[in-house]
Design an enzyme around this catalytic site. Structure first.
Site, mmCIF file in Angstrom:
data_model
loop_
_atom_site.group_PDB
_atom_site.id
_atom_site.type_symbol
_atom_site.label_atom_id
_atom_site.label_comp_id
_atom_site.label_asym_id
_atom_site.label_seq_id
_atom_site.Cartn_x
_atom_site.Cartn_y
_atom_site.Cartn_z
ATOM 1 N N HIS A 553 0.824 -1.207 0.000
ATOM 2 C CA HIS A 553 0.000 0.000 0.000
ATOM 3 C C HIS A 553 0.860 1.260 0.000
ATOM 4 O O HIS A 553 0.909 1.991 -0.989
ATOM 5 C CB HIS A 553 -0.939 -0.014 1.210
ATOM 6 C CG HIS A 553 -1.862 1.163 1.277
ATOM 7 N ND1 HIS A 553 -2.453 1.572 2.443
ATOM 8 C CD2 HIS A 553 -2.281 2.037 0.331
ATOM 9 C CE1 HIS A 553 -3.206 2.634 2.200
ATOM 10 N NE2 HIS A 553 -3.117 2.936 0.927
ATOM 11 N N HIS A 558 1.553 4.974 -2.835
ATOM 12 C CA HIS A 558 1.747 6.348 -2.348
ATOM 13 C C HIS A 558 3.155 6.876 -2.612
ATOM 14 O O HIS A 558 3.333 7.935 -3.221
ATOM 15 C CB HIS A 558 1.473 6.406 -0.838
ATOM 16 C CG HIS A 558 0.046 6.341 -0.464
ATOM 17 N ND1 HIS A 558 -0.690 7.448 -0.119
ATOM 18 C CD2 HIS A 558 -0.807 5.289 -0.363
ATOM 19 C CE1 HIS A 558 -1.925 7.097 0.180
ATOM 20 N NE2 HIS A 558 -2.025 5.789 0.044
ATOM 21 N N HIS A 744 -4.093 1.127 -6.384
ATOM 22 C CA HIS A 744 -4.348 1.698 -5.068
ATOM 23 C C HIS A 744 -5.741 1.328 -4.565
ATOM 24 O O HIS A 744 -5.925 1.005 -3.383
ATOM 25 C CB HIS A 744 -4.203 3.222 -5.089
ATOM 26 C CG HIS A 744 -4.475 3.841 -3.758
ATOM 27 N ND1 HIS A 744 -5.669 4.457 -3.452
ATOM 28 C CD2 HIS A 744 -3.723 3.906 -2.629
ATOM 29 C CE1 HIS A 744 -5.642 4.886 -2.208
ATOM 30 N NE2 HIS A 744 -4.468 4.560 -1.685
ATOM 31 N N ASN A 748 -6.445 -0.583 -1.002
ATOM 32 C CA ASN A 748 -6.859 0.376 0.028
ATOM 33 C C ASN A 748 -8.299 0.212 0.492
ATOM 34 O O ASN A 748 -8.558 0.123 1.688
ATOM 35 C CB ASN A 748 -6.666 1.809 -0.460
ATOM 36 C CG ASN A 748 -7.053 2.820 0.603
ATOM 37 O OD1 ASN A 748 -6.337 2.999 1.588
ATOM 38 N ND2 ASN A 748 -8.191 3.471 0.435
ATOM 39 N N ILE A 892 -6.534 9.221 -0.614
ATOM 40 C CA ILE A 892 -6.701 8.928 0.806
ATOM 41 C C ILE A 892 -5.763 7.787 1.178
ATOM 42 O O ILE A 892 -5.347 7.019 0.307
ATOM 43 C CB ILE A 892 -8.148 8.548 1.123
ATOM 44 C CG1 ILE A 892 -8.405 8.566 2.639
ATOM 45 C CG2 ILE A 892 -8.513 7.194 0.536
ATOM 46 C CD1 ILE A 892 -9.841 8.521 3.016
#
Length: 892
Positions: A553, A558, A744, A748, A892
């Site tokens: 993740h 990110h 993602h 997520n 997010i």
């Protein structure tokens, strides 16, 4: 589709008819003069425009009630407080080569009938003087003479002579003019590669990029728009003690890492190599990111930042006073289930919470009664994984299925050989070859031999041995106790996976260089052995949970994407077609990453505290990044690399999956292919040949900076694209979009639906398997549920962990999903708009197909014993905790 796209086109001058030359009477002379005057009038006039903006108070995280907006607040925008000047795209000032500037115009009145206005937005009319020699406006300057900033959404110009409408998509904060050293300029929604930019706009294009790059050393303040790089030297709190110091990630061969955005904060007092952090108690998380990276929409990450800060700085200490790490455990699985009915806290804790935690945050954590000012128990929604079947998570089939259709489906790989080898340095860690034997595996393979299974690709492995082994000795010296795990699985005839053995490994007691000791646990469903098997699966999941959060993740979505964002803003003009392609996939990512560094990933933060690896996630994540390969982030290459697919031109997308019912891969390949087709179509709208790619100065500068700076610790790797062909450009952009959107989403938005039931995905283990003859072993025999609960994540961690992952798993009401844009006028170029429309329709078709698959009973991995369909790669979603939907970006 935009009909009146922006085109550089010379206006046609309107000329009066020539008068008849019969005589030169005064009357005829007067008529001729009138005709000339009329011609000039026709060549001059007004261009009407509409400005859409949002006021600061609407976007203030402390004032989220849109009804609080007053007419007086809007009235201040009128009367010259905000002025705009058009810039010609056709005609330059001979003195400086810059596009000719028009006369300044001010906002005139509210527009209340605009049908496209969204919640919180306001529209104003504006009129610009227009003369025949101005040409078509290609940009505009805006000046804010108000004391506060506002968020500029767009400007639309109507009825430009001989042209039509021009749209400017702005999406930017506009601060008072005296804060800027150069004018704020916005360009029309026409894309140009650098060599095709209208000459009148070239210098404006170049100057805007210079502004965004900054000077590399000045202090950065709130209104700045500067994009620059820094290493991850901001995770520690050395001023609060040596135990809270953390190594720097990036900039060294020991800890390679992608770069993050520079904040320019000064060094900490005790360590000049560590950047100082915002101290606990600071009201807002005012971490510098370029101003436009902080959302211009009401559901902004400022709210998220405040909420995460509340959990880490207010709720965590209060709950720590009530619970400790090894006591106050749940006594039964039924007691865990009561979490979703409301968890009672001691009265003194509730009183302290009321004093320390302000509204409106209480409502997000607790059931509240505003009239009586009461706080009821902590309240959590029921996780999807137990809605239909509360005990399905305990089955071997569900344990294995979630490796293919859970929240971390990209780690499992095909087993190539036995015994299992390790890549750890034998000089430092000794022989780490697995002790799992063929005989142990064949006990549960229904007569199939290991050799036969290997030949037909029916054995698979979830391997966390090398990831955790280097840190286990230190981890197990704390209150956390864990293993490095290897799990081998067998592909059954019905397409499901069956776990065959779990190896639980520990460092050798005589030293790391002596290798390891391990225990191989085989499946069992009765008595003590059944409980030990359930615990063994929990140890595997603890490894998987930690690896998922910090590698699958954080690192692989990110962190790796942030350098692409920084480089794009520094080197690709907003006029550049690749900037327009990628821009929606970068929305909000730098801001959420900055929040994570301050409130989640920092020393002794929620992530360190609530996962097995603790502070060693930094080293673990860095070691994984050392072997990161950008081209392999393409889903087809990833599947092939893990042995989960083989090339086959006869199969869809040229791949044959070795597990036909692999939901993440099946759905993912369709999404990947749709993105790839869209990018191919788009790139070929602007690049006619490979030479066009090679000669694009901005594109080449962007890629060079990504390789040499943004991912500079890996710059010497031979696998980087050379960015010399259209095919390389298409593949690179597809990887970026896939990673930012679908990948993602897959890792997520299932966090709470799967992991909200902590028994299904525990994050920590606190005890090793008990030895026969010990009191712990007696508990194992007499009260298996108590033994399990005494081993996995404790009560305090559960309460805080669920609070965090529930937030991270939710969609905002204004989420922008793959295949859509927040502004339909993002470009006026017809071919890209047609290609984008085709992309959106393809995603609609994919969603229908996925729904059909989920209703196919023979595809058992799509639903499993828990009766929970695999929906994470449905392109669309509504607001909230939906376990579906692919946003355009990592927001997010």
């Amino acid at each position: 589709m935009v009909q009146n796209c922006y085109r550089i086109k010379t206006p046609v001058e309107t000329k009066p008819p020539a008068p008849e030359q019969t005589d030169s009477s005064p009357r005829q002379s007067h008529l001729a003069a009138g005709a000339v005057k009329e011609a000039k009038r026709l060549q001059q006039g007004k261009i009407k425009g509409t400005v859409v903006l949002m006021t600061k108070n609407i976007l203030d995280s402390n004032n989220l009630n849109l009804e609080d907006k007053a007419e007086d607040d809007l009235g201040q925008f009128l009367g010259g407080a905000v002025s705009l000047q058009l810039i010609s795209a056709q005609n330059a000032d001979p003195g400086n080569g810059l596009g000719k500037l028009g006369e300044a115009a001010s906002l005139e009145e509210f527009v209340t009938t605009l049908p496209t206005l969204l919640e919180g937005q306001d529209a104003f009319s504006v009129q610009f003087d227009y003369t025949h020699d101005f040409g078509v406006p290609g940009a505009f300057v805006i000046r804010n003479n108000l004391p506060d900033e506002f968020y500029l959404v767009s400007l639309t110009l109507d009825d430009i002579p001989n042209h039509g409408s021009v749209h400017y998509v702005c999406n930017s904060w506009i601060y008072p003019a005296n804060r800027y050293s150069s004018d704020r300029i916005f360009f029309a929604n026409k894309a140009y590669v650098p060599s095709k930019t209208p000459p009148a706009l070239v210098k404006y294009r170049e100057q805007e990029l210079i502004t965004l790059r900054g000077d590399g050393f000045s202090e950065l303040v709130e209104h700045d728009r500067v994009y620059d790089y820094a290493t991850y030297n901001d995770l520690g709190w050395p001023d609060f003690g040596e135990s809270l110091a953390r190594p720097t990630l990036g900039g060294s061969s020991e800890y390679p890492y992608p770069r993050r955005g520079r904040t320019s904060r000064p060094p900490s007092e005790s360590d000049p190599n560590t950047e100082s952090k915002l101290h606990p108690g600071v009201e807002h998380l005012d971490i510098y990111v370029p101003r436009d990276e902080r959302f211009g929409h009401p559901n902004c990450s400022d709210f998220l930042a405040y909420f995460l800060k509340l959990i880490s700085e207010d709720l965590k200490p209060l709950l720590e006073e009530t619970f400790n790490f090894t006591s106050d455990d749940f006594d039964s699985f039924d007691e865990v289930d009561q979490l979703y009915e409301g968890f009672e806290l001691p009265p003194d804790v509730l009183q302290n919470i009321q004093k320390k935690i302000p509204t409106p945050m209480l409502a997000e954590l607790f059931q509240t009664n505003d009239e009586l000012d009461l706080i009821y128990p902590l309240s959590y929604p029921t996780p999807k994984v137990i809605i239909e079947n509360k005990s399905g998570w305990m089955t071997d089939e569900e344990f294995a299925r979630e490796m293919l259709a859970g929240v971390n489906p990209g780690v499992i790989r095909a087993l190539q050989e036995l015994p299992l080898n390790s890549k750890l340095d034998i000089r430092a860690y000794g022989d780490q070859t697995s002790k799992i034997t063929k005989e142990q595996l064949e006990q549960n393979m229904g007569g199939v031999t290991v050799d036969e299974a290997l030949q037909h690709t029916r054995l698979f492995i979830l391997d966390y041995h090398d990831a955790f082994m280097p840190y286990l000795r230190k981890i197990n010296e704390t209150l956390k106790k864990g293993y490095a795990t290897r799990t081998i699985l067998f592909l059954k005839e019905d397409g499901t996976l069956k776990p065959l053995a779990i190896e639980l490994s520990l460092p050798h007691p005589d030293g790391d260089e002596c290798g390891f000791i391990s225990r191989v646990v085989l499946p069992a469903d009765q008595g003590v052995e059944g409980t030990i098997w359930l615990l063994a699966k929990a140890y595997v999941t603890v490894n998987d949970s930690g690896y998922h959060q910090l590698v699958s993740h954080w690192l692989q979505t990110h962190a790796v994407i942030e350098p692409f964002i920084i480089a794009a803003n520094r080197q690709l003009s907003v006029l550049h077609p690749i900037h327009k392609l990628l821009y929606p996939h970068f929305r909000d990512t730098m801001n959420i990453n900055a929040i994570a560094r301050q409130a989640l990933l920092d020393a002794n933060g929620i992530i360190e505290w609530s996962f097995l690896h603790g502070q060693y996630w930094i080293e673990m994540s860095s070691k994984v990044y050392k072997n990161w390969v950008f081209p392999d982030q393409a889903l087809p290459k990833d599947l092939i690399k893990r042995g989960m697919a083989v090339e086959d031109p006869e199969c869809p997308y040229g791949l044959r999956l070795v597990i036909e019912d692999y939901p993440f891969a099946v759905d993912g390949l369709e999404i990947w292919a749709a993105i790839n087709t869209w990018v191919y179509d788009y790139v070929h709208c602007y690049y006619d040949s490979n030479e066009d790619v090679q000669q694009d100065s901005e594109l080449q500068a962007w890629w060079k900076e990504i390789v040499e700076v943004g991912h500079g610790d890996l710059k010497d790797q031979p696998w980087w694209f050379k960015m010399q062909t259209r095919a390389e450009l298409v593949e690179a952009c597809t990887v970026i979009i896939w990673t930012s959107s679908a990948l993602h989403a897959a890792v997520n938005f299932g966090q709470y639906p799967y992991g909200g039931y902590i028994l299904n995905r525990p994050t920590v283990s606190r005890r090793l398997l008990p030895e026969d003859g010990t009191p712990e072993y007696e508990v194992l025999k007499e009260n298996p549920e108590k033994a399990f609960l005494n081993t996995v994540t404790p009560k305090l961690m559960i309460l805080l962990h669920l609070s965090v992952i529930e937030i991270l798993s939710r969609h905002a009401s204004d989420e922008v999903y793959l295949g859509t844009r927040d502004n339909p006028n993002w470009t006026c170029d017809v071919k890209p708009l047609e290609a984008f429309k085709k992309f959106g329709k393809r995603l609609e078709e994919i969603e229908k197909t996925v729904i059909e698959r989920n209703n196919t009973e023979t595809l058992r991995n799509r639903i499993g014993p828990v009766k929970m369909h695999y929906t994470l790669l449905y392109p669309t979603s509504g607001e909230g905790l939906t376990c579906r939907g692919i946003p355009n970006s990592i927001s997010i």
